[in-house]
Design an enzyme around this catalytic site. Sequence first.
Site, PDB file in Angstrom:
ATOM      1  N   HIS A 186       0.819  -1.207   0.000  1.00 21.46           N
ATOM      2  CA  HIS A 186       0.000   0.000   0.000  1.00 21.46           C
ATOM      3  C   HIS A 186       0.857   1.262   0.000  1.00 21.46           C
ATOM      4  O   HIS A 186       0.574   2.225  -0.709  1.00 21.46           O
ATOM      5  CB  HIS A 186      -0.921   0.013   1.220  1.00 21.46           C
ATOM      6  CG  HIS A 186      -2.137  -0.845   1.055  1.00 21.46           C
ATOM      7  ND1 HIS A 186      -2.807  -1.405   2.111  1.00 21.46           N
ATOM      8  CD2 HIS A 186      -2.798  -1.242  -0.056  1.00 21.46           C
ATOM      9  CE1 HIS A 186      -3.830  -2.110   1.664  1.00 21.46           C
ATOM     10  NE2 HIS A 186      -3.841  -2.027   0.361  1.00 21.46           N
ATOM     11  N   CYS A 486      -2.802  -3.839 -16.110  1.00 20.29           N
ATOM     12  CA  CYS A 486      -3.271  -2.798 -15.190  1.00 20.29           C
ATOM     13  C   CYS A 486      -2.610  -2.924 -13.823  1.00 20.29           C
ATOM     14  O   CYS A 486      -2.954  -2.195 -12.896  1.00 20.29           O
ATOM     15  CB  CYS A 486      -4.786  -2.847 -15.041  1.00 20.29           C
ATOM     16  SG  CYS A 486      -5.413  -4.374 -14.315  1.00 20.29           S
TER      17      CYS A 486
END
EC number: 2.7.3.9
Length: 556
Positions: A186, A486
């Site tokens: 993250h 992606c």
Amino acid sequence: METTLRGVGVSHGVAIGEVRHMGTAVLEPPAKQIPAEDAEREQGRARKAVEAVAADLMARGNLAGGEAQAVLEAQAMMAQDPELMADVDRRIAVGSTAERAVYDAFAAYRELLAGAGEYLAGRVADLDDVRNRIVARLLGVPMPGVPDSDEPYVLVARDLAPADTALLDPALVLGFVTEEGGPTSHSAILARALGVPAVVAMPGAGELAEGTVIAVDGSTGNVFVNPTDAKKTELEAAAAARKAALAASTGPGATADGHKVPLLVNVGGPSDVPAAVEAGAEGVGLFRTEFLFLDDSKKAPSEEKQVEAYRQVLEAFPEGRVVVRVLDAGADKPLDFLTPADEPNPALGVRGLRTLLDHPEVLRTQLTALAKAAEGLPVYLEVMAPMVADRADAKAFADACRAAGLQAKFGAMVEIPSAALRARSILQEVEFLSLGTNDLAQYTFAADRQVGAVSRLQDPWQPALLDLVALSAEAAKAEGKSCGVCGEAASDPLLACVLTGLGVTSLSMGSASIPYVRATLAKYTLAQCERAAAAARAADSAEEARNAAQAVLSGE
């Protein structure tokens, strides 16, 4: 004396400045007994602290927007987990103080996750951060975090919690270095969104003395300790050259000989759209819809709410391509109304499309909302399913799309090795593929994307991962269909050239990476990209693959 340390570069750019360390962790509360008559009061204190921390995390998310908002909302849900709170109440009932009960309950949950080897073990840093915030509030002490400083600095930490990374001020924090983390953690994703140079998984980061001058190269992963004036000049010159190249590169993505490679953007919601448009994104390659479902883990958002949010994004790209991923729930994104609470290994259980097929009403509502949101708009809507394993999965999703009256292309994400190996079979049911390289690497190498100790296996340059990309791209070409990327791999400019050489037809990334990728692609022909791709696949390690591709493209 100048020395060089090496980690994993996860966000482009160069930062030169003095080291400032993240504040120390909250101290362990003392273990003392309380009288039985104080239990109810202590339970009330614990609940108030939890609610305050959850509200603070939500507020930080609202301020940050985009990727950060989804991450922080997930942390807020973690703080309010009913099982954890029930454990806190039980511990207080048998004599613990509120702060000790919170500390012990979170410690038990932490040990359970790490010991069981679950996918959620990768969220231990997030769990620790939530615990620290609650305990700090109960103790009445400041929450340790980003240091106060009037002068710009390079932040060094063992790891950075999303709540800290999301609100970093780029005017003060020149860059950061962490000892833990990985290229798809993250913090890495948020660093790229902020445009802050960052290096993670660097051994010895915590031993850098406060005030030491370091130079961080977020492209190579090198950190130069006490850099010489010559090294500083070299790095600054390279950064200036990159900046000039970025400014000169505009328009659609293409190689030097005109081979078009659409550069799309990954978005987490409407708040990400302005930066994407400013970066010149040609459309959306990954619209993560989870942000809508994280507002309330007890029930799905209404069709009306979904229509409104989807339309905001679709309207921003008239005549552009917008690829929407339907809800990817499960594993690290649990939702009370959807995902089982007792799976021994959620990453290998019911997640993504499997969850939606178990709850067809949720999928049907989302697909209907997407159909209504696209009505009357000149947008090229494409909808894809996460975690497709085989042709049966692809058919089930395509059937659901048709049943909902969706006028769009239907696609499948390639995140499981079986999907890459059987891509041509899957393409009998859907019209495009989209490679999610983050999860594909995780499942290929059995290496959790949040664990720094296995970061070398999360590296998207791993030749085995490139082989799976090539298999998927070749299958799509044979079927006359498209195959995009992606995952975070697309944000690496050099790797973007290799992916193009492997036959990938579009690249999607965070908006901050688009100028870097556009400028780099424009320097090389398609034939050069294909030779670089072949050289990378012939290597035996990620580092060798990168070096081989670099040698081909530099003409060595």
